[in-house]
Enzyme design. Structure first.
Site, PDB file in Angstrom:
ATOM      1  N   LYS A  13       0.829  -1.218   0.000  1.00  0.00           N
ATOM      2  CA  LYS A  13       0.000   0.000   0.000  1.00  0.00           C
ATOM      3  C   LYS A  13       0.858   1.262   0.000  1.00  0.00           C
ATOM      4  CE  LYS A  13      -1.839  -0.635   4.067  1.00  0.00           C
ATOM      5  NZ  LYS A  13      -1.165  -1.836   4.598  1.00  0.00           N
ATOM      6  N   ARG A  88      -7.958   1.513  10.317  1.00  0.00           N
ATOM      7  CA  ARG A  88      -7.467   0.166  10.569  1.00  0.00           C
ATOM      8  C   ARG A  88      -8.389  -0.618  11.470  1.00  0.00           C
ATOM      9  NH1 ARG A  88      -1.489   0.752   9.317  1.00  0.00           N
ATOM     10  NH2 ARG A  88      -0.570  -1.279   9.561  1.00  0.00           N
ATOM     11  N   ARG A 160      12.983  -2.388   9.942  1.00  0.00           N
ATOM     12  CA  ARG A 160      12.080  -1.809  10.938  1.00  0.00           C
ATOM     13  C   ARG A 160      11.957  -2.783  12.097  1.00  0.00           C
ATOM     14  NH1 ARG A 160       6.717  -0.028   7.629  1.00  0.00           N
ATOM     15  NH2 ARG A 160       5.763  -0.975   9.456  1.00  0.00           N
ATOM     16  N   ARG A 171       1.288  -8.610  13.702  1.00  0.00           N
ATOM     17  CA  ARG A 171       0.605  -7.562  12.936  1.00  0.00           C
ATOM     18  C   ARG A 171      -0.421  -8.177  11.979  1.00  0.00           C
ATOM     19  NH1 ARG A 171       5.192  -4.905  10.120  1.00  0.00           N
ATOM     20  NH2 ARG A 171       3.754  -3.318   9.396  1.00  0.00           N
TER      21      ARG A 171
HETATM   22  P1  AMP Z   1       2.388   0.745   8.833  1.00  0.00           P
HETATM   23  O1  AMP Z   1       3.569   1.501   8.388  1.00  0.00           O
HETATM   24  O2  AMP Z   1       1.110   1.239   8.179  1.00  0.00           O
HETATM   25  O3  AMP Z   1       2.557  -0.743   8.707  1.00  0.00           O
HETATM   26  O4  AMP Z   1       2.199   1.055  10.408  1.00  0.00           O
HETATM   27  C1  AMP Z   1       3.195   0.717  11.349  1.00  0.00           C
HETATM   28  C2  AMP Z   1       2.603   0.686  12.756  1.00  0.00           C
HETATM   29  O5  AMP Z   1       2.078   1.991  13.080  1.00  0.00           O
HETATM   30  C3  AMP Z   1       1.426  -0.251  12.953  1.00  0.00           C
HETATM   31  O6  AMP Z   1       1.823  -1.592  13.177  1.00  0.00           O
HETATM   32  C4  AMP Z   1       0.753   0.366  14.171  1.00  0.00           C
HETATM   33  O7  AMP Z   1       1.454   0.089  15.363  1.00  0.00           O
HETATM   34  C5  AMP Z   1       0.896   1.850  13.863  1.00  0.00           C
HETATM   35  N1  AMP Z   1      -0.249   2.316  13.050  1.00  0.00           N
HETATM   36  C6  AMP Z   1      -0.253   2.626  11.730  1.00  0.00           C
HETATM   37  N2  AMP Z   1      -1.483   2.977  11.313  1.00  0.00           N
HETATM   38  C7  AMP Z   1      -2.286   2.885  12.401  1.00  0.00           C
HETATM   39  C8  AMP Z   1      -3.676   3.094  12.647  1.00  0.00           C
HETATM   40  N3  AMP Z   1      -4.520   3.485  11.677  1.00  0.00           N
HETATM   41  N4  AMP Z   1      -4.137   2.900  13.904  1.00  0.00           N
HETATM   42  C9  AMP Z   1      -3.323   2.525  14.909  1.00  0.00           C
HETATM   43  N5  AMP Z   1      -2.014   2.273  14.742  1.00  0.00           N
HETATM   44  C10 AMP Z   1      -1.490   2.463  13.516  1.00  0.00           C
END
Ligand code: AMP
Length: 220
Positions: A13, A88, A160, A171
């Site tokens: 994404k 989410r 990461r 996740r």
């Molecule tokens: P991502 O880069 O989108 O995979 O996000 C990395 C981490 O950020 C996730 O595993 C969550 O811990 C946090 N995160 C990202 N988007 C959200 C969201 N909409 N709500 C809550 N936590 C989020």
């Protein structure tokens, strides 16, 4: 154009949102990116968010919704936005509806990136990010031409913390439990579009382009 990108972690994404943002000039809005920058900058938000991110859990809704609301109602987003990683869960989706109702705007489409579990794990575990600027690479599919250094800024490439296998599994479980129901949420609203995210990057980009032209949304 107001778009939501749905899909599990590692679905691509973020990469596709970045490409579309370049093509259309629309801001790419990602809570994950906001949290990672806050962690790099050592802010109180970063310290709070890191606890949840490292555990593979969602940051609490009140924090996340507040950040996203501020972003998507700012002047930068007046022409639209690409929301990547938000909403989410159902609560966040309802909060987004509320924000849209308050501003008299609406979401045009929710694009769901469908990817098999093996591919998701391989993509997340092989992902590398620049510690300085956040640019993203993959050890196999999109390696940096500068080896362990970022092509953009020369910073060191690292994994990461939340891309370690154990956290990736967590996740994915959080995705299944909390985020997957959003597919039905947007289908019921008639906004759901699906793309096959299992393909190579350029083919996924082409499919996203086809979905958007189908919606009558052009590039810049
Ligand atoms: P991502 O880069 O989108 O995979 O996000 C990395 C981490 O950020 C996730 O595993 C969550 O811990 C946090 N995160 C990202 N988007 C959200 C969201 N909409 N709500 C809550 N936590 C989020």
């Amino acid at each position: 154009m107001r778009l939501v990108f749905l899909g599990p972690p590692g679905a691509g994404k973020g990469t596709q949102a970045e490409i579309l943002s370049e093509k259309t000039g629309l801001p790419h809005v990602s809570p994950g990116d906001v949290f990672r920058k806050a962690v790099r900058d050592g802010t109180p938000l970063g310290r709070r968010a890191k606890e949840y991110m490292d555990a593979g859990r969602l940051v609490p809704d009140d924090i996340t919704v507040g950040i996203i609301k501020e972003k998507i109602t700012s002047a930068d987003c007046s022409r639209g936005f690409i929301l990547d990683g938000f909403p989410r869960n159902i609560k966040q989706a309802e909060a987004l509806e509320q924000i849209m109702a308050e501003t008299g705007l609406r979401i045009d489409a929710a694009v769901d990136f469908h990817v098999s579990t093996e591919v998701l794990i391989e993509r997340s575990v092989g992902r590398r990010v620049c510690r300085s600027c956040g640019a993203t690479y993959h050890v196999k599919h999109n390696p940096s031409r500068r080896g362990d250094l970022c092509e953009v800024c020369g910073g060191p490439l690292v994994q990461r913390d939340d891309d370690r296998e154990e956290t990736v599994m967590r996740r994915l479980a959080v995705y299944e439990e909390q985020t997957a129901p959003l597919v039905e949420f947007y289908r019921r609203k008639g906004l759901l579009r699906r793309v096959n995210g299992d393909q190579p990057l350029a083919s996924v980009t082409a499919e996203v382009g086809a979905v958007l032209s189908d919606l009558g949304i052009g590039e810049r």
